[in-house]
Design an enzyme around this catalytic site. Sequence first.
Site, PDB file in Angstrom:
ATOM      1  N   GLY A  56       0.820  -1.207   0.000  1.00 56.98           N
ATOM      2  CA  GLY A  56       0.000   0.000   0.000  1.00 56.98           C
ATOM      3  C   GLY A  56       0.849   1.249   0.000  1.00 56.98           C
ATOM      4  O   GLY A  56       2.046   1.220  -0.273  1.00 56.98           O
ATOM      5  N   ASP A  86      -2.669   9.035  16.886  1.00 56.15           N
ATOM      6  CA  ASP A  86      -3.422   8.511  15.733  1.00 56.15           C
ATOM      7  C   ASP A  86      -3.960   7.118  16.030  1.00 56.15           C
ATOM      8  O   ASP A  86      -3.846   6.198  15.225  1.00 56.15           O
ATOM      9  CB  ASP A  86      -2.520   8.494  14.496  1.00 56.15           C
ATOM     10  CG  ASP A  86      -3.320   8.466  13.192  1.00 56.15           C
ATOM     11  OD1 ASP A  86      -4.560   8.609  13.252  1.00 56.15           O
ATOM     12  OD2 ASP A  86      -2.719   8.282  12.127  1.00 56.15           O
ATOM     13  N   ARG A 142      -7.564   1.442  11.960  1.00 49.67           N
ATOM     14  CA  ARG A 142      -6.687   1.336  10.792  1.00 49.67           C
ATOM     15  C   ARG A 142      -5.211   1.247  11.190  1.00 49.67           C
ATOM     16  O   ARG A 142      -4.373   0.787  10.410  1.00 49.67           O
ATOM     17  CB  ARG A 142      -6.905   2.538   9.861  1.00 49.67           C
ATOM     18  CG  ARG A 142      -6.489   3.848  10.457  1.00 49.67           C
ATOM     19  CD  ARG A 142      -6.752   5.061   9.571  1.00 49.67           C
ATOM     20  NE  ARG A 142      -6.479   6.292  10.313  1.00 49.67           N
ATOM     21  CZ  ARG A 142      -7.347   6.858  11.143  1.00 49.67           C
ATOM     22  NH1 ARG A 142      -8.549   6.336  11.280  1.00 49.67           N
ATOM     23  NH2 ARG A 142      -7.026   7.948  11.813  1.00 49.67           N
ATOM     24  N   ASN A 143      -4.900   1.706  12.404  1.00 46.41           N
ATOM     25  CA  ASN A 143      -3.519   1.682  12.878  1.00 46.41           C
ATOM     26  C   ASN A 143      -3.253   0.600  13.912  1.00 46.41           C
ATOM     27  O   ASN A 143      -2.261   0.648  14.639  1.00 46.41           O
ATOM     28  CB  ASN A 143      -3.129   3.055  13.443  1.00 46.41           C
ATOM     29  CG  ASN A 143      -3.017   4.096  12.357  1.00 46.41           C
ATOM     30  OD1 ASN A 143      -2.660   3.775  11.230  1.00 46.41           O
ATOM     31  ND2 ASN A 143      -3.322   5.337  12.678  1.00 46.41           N
ATOM     32  N   ASP A 162       2.034   2.429  13.460  1.00 46.95           N
ATOM     33  CA  ASP A 162       2.019   3.759  12.865  1.00 46.95           C
ATOM     34  C   ASP A 162       2.300   4.862  13.888  1.00 46.95           C
ATOM     35  O   ASP A 162       1.391   5.480  14.444  1.00 46.95           O
ATOM     36  CB  ASP A 162       0.697   4.041  12.154  1.00 46.95           C
ATOM     37  CG  ASP A 162       0.873   5.067  11.037  1.00 46.95           C
ATOM     38  OD1 ASP A 162       1.688   5.985  11.223  1.00 46.95           O
ATOM     39  OD2 ASP A 162       0.215   4.947   9.997  1.00 46.95           O
TER      40      ASP A 162
END
Length: 424
Positions: free
Chosen positions: A171, A288, A292-293, A307
Site C-alpha cells: 500500500g 493517531d 486502521r492503525n 504507525d
Amino acid sequence: MASSIGDPSKVKYRIQSTTSGTKKFKKTKEGASVEDKKDETKDDEGSITDDIRNADFYHGLIPKTDAEALLKKEGDFVLRKTEHNTGVIVLCISVRVDAEKVKHFVINTDAAKNYFIDVAHKETTVSNLINFYKTTKNPLSAASGAKLRKAVERPPWAINHDAIFIMKKLGQGAFGEVYLAEYVSEKGREKVAVKTMKGEASRDARNKFLKEARMMRKYDHKNVVRILGVAVHEHPLMIAMECCEGGAMSSYLKKNGKTMPMKEKNRFVAEAAEGLSYLEKQQCIHRDIAARNCLLSGKNNTVKISDFGMSDDKAILHDDTLEKVPVKWLAPETLQDRIYSLKSDVWAFGVLVWEIYSNGAEPYPGLSRLQTRAKIVLTDYRMKMPDDTPAEITKIVTQSWDKVPDKRPAISAVLPDLKKLADK
C-alpha cells in the site's frame, strides 16, 4: 554487516539502491563541494565508494539528533550524509567536542576530486582524510579544536539495503510505499513490512520519517509493532518492521465483524489497551489511535499498535495543523485548542472501541469532518455504542469521552477490567 546476502531468484523484484536506474530510485550526489552541485543533486554514484559504504562508522542519512545521541565521549565520531542546502546531500563528519557540544563538518571536494575539510589539507579518498586526522590528532578546524579519536560503529538497528528483498507492494504510506519483503540477517530469513521514504522528500519529511523509527526503537511489547531496523545508506530510506499478515484491524472488522464472536471483540479491545497502556507508561502520545492503525499478527490475530508517524514523547503537545489529522478520532481540546496529551489518546481509544463493536464502521456515521467537529465542540455530542456492546465496555467508553481530560481514566487503570472481560 551483510553485503551480498539473500536470494533474488525467490522474489519478484528488488529495489536496486546501488545502481542508477529509474528516476524513482536514482541517488543523490554527495562528497562534492556545494559550489559543484548546482545540477548534480540527483547523482551520487562517484562519491560513496565501497570502502565508505561498508565502513562500520559510516551511518548513512541519519539525522543530527540520532548522530549526536551516539557520540558519548570527547573525540567520538561518525561519518554520515546530511542535507547541506535544499536538495544538496553531502558527506559530513560529526564529532563530540566536549560534554556539551557536537560539531558537524562538511567534506568538500575540489575540481581534481580531492577531499578536504580545511583547504590546508586534502586527500584522494575520504578514508585517507579520516585516517589523517585520526593519526595526526590535528583538529578538524582551529576554531573548534575538534579531534577524531574513536569511530562509533553503526548500531544494531542500522541495516543494509541489500539485506532486504522486496516481494510485493502492500500500500501507500504517509512518506512513500509500503512493501512486504524478506529480511535476511544472521538469525535467518523472515518476512517483514517495509516502509519507504521517497528519494525526493524534503529534509522535514525525512526527519519525521526517521523520528518514527527512533520512537519505535524504544518500545518492546507484544501488543506494539516491533521495529527490526532502519536502512539509511541509500535511497529509498527504509524502516523494516515485523510483518502482521492479518492486516489492519479496520479491514478485518469490515469483512468479519458481523460474524465475529463477542469474545473475540472483547479480546481485541483488551489487547489494544495492553499495547496502549504500555505506551502510556513510556509517556508516548500516539496521536493517531484508530482501528486502521492496529495490525493483526499470527494465527490468533494478536492486536499490535502501529504507525508512530505522528507520535511524540512530550507530556503535552501543541500542534496548529489539523489538515491531515483524522478529525473523527480527536478529543474536544484537540479540536478547539490543538492540544494533544495522553488523555487525548484515551479519547481516541474510546473511538477505537466503538469501531470494534460497530464492525469497522466509520465513526459519526453520515457526518462530515466539519459537522463532527461542530457537534462535539458546540453540542457536546457523543456517539451511542452499538446495542450488543457489553455494559462494562460502554461504561469505560463513556468515561473516556469525558469533556474534561483529567476526568478520563488512564488506560492502565481500566486495563484489568478489560482483561477480565476478555477472559470470560
